[in-house]
Motif scaffolding. Structure first.
Motif, PDB file in Angstrom:
ATOM      1  N   MET A   1       0.822  -1.202   0.000  1.00 50.65           N
ATOM      2  CA  MET A   1       0.000   0.000   0.000  1.00 50.65           C
ATOM      3  C   MET A   1       0.862   1.260   0.000  1.00 50.65           C
ATOM      4  N   GLY A   2       1.958   1.229   0.773  1.00 50.02           N
ATOM      5  CA  GLY A   2       2.864   2.375   0.774  1.00 50.02           C
ATOM      6  C   GLY A   2       3.516   2.591  -0.584  1.00 50.02           C
ATOM      7  N   PHE A   3       3.963   1.498  -1.203  1.00 49.54           N
ATOM      8  CA  PHE A   3       4.553   1.607  -2.535  1.00 49.54           C
ATOM      9  C   PHE A   3       3.535   2.115  -3.550  1.00 49.54           C
ATOM     10  N   TYR A   4       2.295   1.683  -3.407  1.00 48.45           N
ATOM     11  CA  TYR A   4       1.260   2.116  -4.363  1.00 48.45           C
ATOM     12  C   TYR A   4       1.089   3.633  -4.337  1.00 48.45           C
ATOM     13  N   SER A   5       1.045   4.203  -3.136  1.00 44.17           N
ATOM     14  CA  SER A   5       0.860   5.647  -3.036  1.00 44.17           C
ATOM     15  C   SER A   5       2.069   6.400  -3.589  1.00 44.17           C
ATOM     16  N   VAL A   6       3.274   5.850  -3.371  1.00 45.28           N
ATOM     17  CA  VAL A   6       4.479   6.499  -3.895  1.00 45.28           C
ATOM     18  C   VAL A   6       4.548   6.368  -5.420  1.00 45.28           C
ATOM     19  N   TYR A   7       4.308   5.150  -5.914  1.00 46.25           N
ATOM     20  CA  TYR A   7       4.391   4.914  -7.361  1.00 46.25           C
ATOM     21  C   TYR A   7       3.316   5.683  -8.120  1.00 46.25           C
ATOM     22  N   LEU A   8       2.185   5.920  -7.473  1.00 48.99           N
ATOM     23  CA  LEU A   8       1.123   6.696  -8.119  1.00 48.99           C
ATOM     24  C   LEU A   8       1.600   8.105  -8.438  1.00 48.99           C
TER      25      LEU A   8
ATOM     26  N   ASN B   1       0.378  -8.057  -7.864  1.00 49.12           N
ATOM     27  CA  ASN B   1      -1.044  -7.790  -8.062  1.00 49.12           C
ATOM     28  C   ASN B   1      -1.413  -6.362  -7.682  1.00 49.12           C
ATOM     29  N   THR B   2      -0.696  -5.796  -6.703  1.00 44.13           N
ATOM     30  CA  THR B   2      -1.014  -4.449  -6.244  1.00 44.13           C
ATOM     31  C   THR B   2      -0.396  -3.382  -7.131  1.00 44.13           C
ATOM     32  N   LEU B   3       0.837  -3.587  -7.547  1.00 46.35           N
ATOM     33  CA  LEU B   3       1.582  -2.554  -8.261  1.00 46.35           C
ATOM     34  C   LEU B   3       1.603  -2.750  -9.771  1.00 46.35           C
ATOM     35  N   ASN B   4       1.201  -3.936 -10.239  1.00 51.17           N
ATOM     36  CA  ASN B   4       1.273  -4.205 -11.671  1.00 51.17           C
ATOM     37  C   ASN B   4       0.069  -5.007 -12.142  1.00 51.17           C
ATOM     38  N   GLY B   5      -1.068  -4.845 -11.453  1.00 51.81           N
ATOM     39  CA  GLY B   5      -2.241  -5.653 -11.770  1.00 51.81           C
ATOM     40  C   GLY B   5      -2.843  -5.370 -13.126  1.00 51.81           C
ATOM     41  N   SER B   6      -2.688  -4.152 -13.643  1.00 52.88           N
ATOM     42  CA  SER B   6      -3.287  -3.799 -14.931  1.00 52.88           C
ATOM     43  C   SER B   6      -2.260  -3.570 -16.020  1.00 52.88           C
ATOM     44  N   GLY B   7      -0.987  -3.893 -15.749  1.00 50.26           N
ATOM     45  CA  GLY B   7       0.058  -3.662 -16.740  1.00 50.26           C
ATOM     46  C   GLY B   7       0.120  -4.762 -17.781  1.00 50.26           C
TER      47      GLY B   7
END
Length: 253
Positions: A100-107, A191-197
């Motif tokens: 979750m932390g990486f998701y907010s940063v990568y966003l 799945n969290t950081l690359n689920g739609s790639g």
């Protein structure tokens, strides 16, 4: 322990019309290779992506963890004791929280749906473990060897690169192997950081066969078997180095 592995192979060879029969086939009496054909047809890019992520994660982990382990083992930096404790605690943080932390940063920085984003994320699991292994192993390297290198004119970096690191080969193999395996088997970060790639690792490749109303168990298990082969081969090849690496520092002279 080995029965689930056998059952995975058995199901991967079981025809779809015999998948749900009762009692099940304990042996693949009528084997089919449809699942393996689907793997070769659909999952080779995912296998290549996982290989890329695993290798890069192993390299990044060693590049970061080896100098840190050397510093903690031989340079006695200020705050080394608390840092060692923090590294132990870092391994206890659930992956989903870090994801979750990486998701907010990568966003914000544009790291979502990228292979390098997964490399960085997977490395956060392996680096604390790697630093602890390198610290324990490098602590056993005799100080006399390091002092001899310094007397011969080698600087700190040259001593680390040419003396300490080659002597820590078992630790390098151990850390690289575990880092690769963690990245290879990762699902939460993928799945969290690359689920739609478009570039997906093999763990998401397996997941695509699972639908809401139907699961292609033949293809799922065949993909799992193929994905297990690199890990099994690496473990067999590197087992003697791993045994020496994980026990480093357990016995003091």
């Amino acid at each position: 322990m080995l029965f689930p592995v056998y059952w995975m192979v058995n199901v991967s060879l079981t025809p779809r019309d015999r998948m749900r029969q009762t009692p099940p086939d304990w042996f693949p009496t009528s084997p089919t290779f449809e699942g393996y054909a689907a793997v070769l047809r659909e999952q080779l890019p995912a296998l290549g992506t996982s290989l890329l992520i695993g290798v890069c994660t192993a390299v990044l982990t060693v590049v970061v963890a080896a100098p840190a382990g050397f510093a903690l083992a031989k340079l006695s930096p200020l705050g080394g004791g608390p840092l060692h404790f923090v590294l132990v605690i870092a391994q206890m943080i659930p992956s989903i929280i870090m994801a979750m932390g990486f998701y907010s940063v990568y966003l914000t920085v544009g790291g979502l749906d990228t292979w390098w984003g997964l490399v960085i994320a997977d490395s956060t699991l392996a680096v604390p473990f790697g630093v602890l292994v390198f610290t324990a192993f490098m602590s056993a390297v005799p100080d006399e060897i390091i002092q001899a290198a310094r007397i011969d004119g080698a600087g700190l970096w040259r001593t680390f690169r040419s003396v300490v690191l080659p002597a820590s080969r078992n630790a390098v193999v151990t850390v690289s192997l575990f880092a690769f395996l963690w990245a290879w088997s990762d699902f939460v970060f993928a799945n969290t950081l690359n689920g739609s790639g478009d570039v997906r690792p093999i763990t998401l490749g397996i997941y695509r066969y699972i639908g809401n109303n139907d699961q292609d168990w033949n293809a799922i298990m065949a993909t799992a078997v193929v994905a297990s082969v690199p890990a099994a081969v690496l473990l067999v090849v590197a087992q003697r180095y791993v045994a020496a690496g994980v026990t480093a520092g357990a016995v003091k002279d």
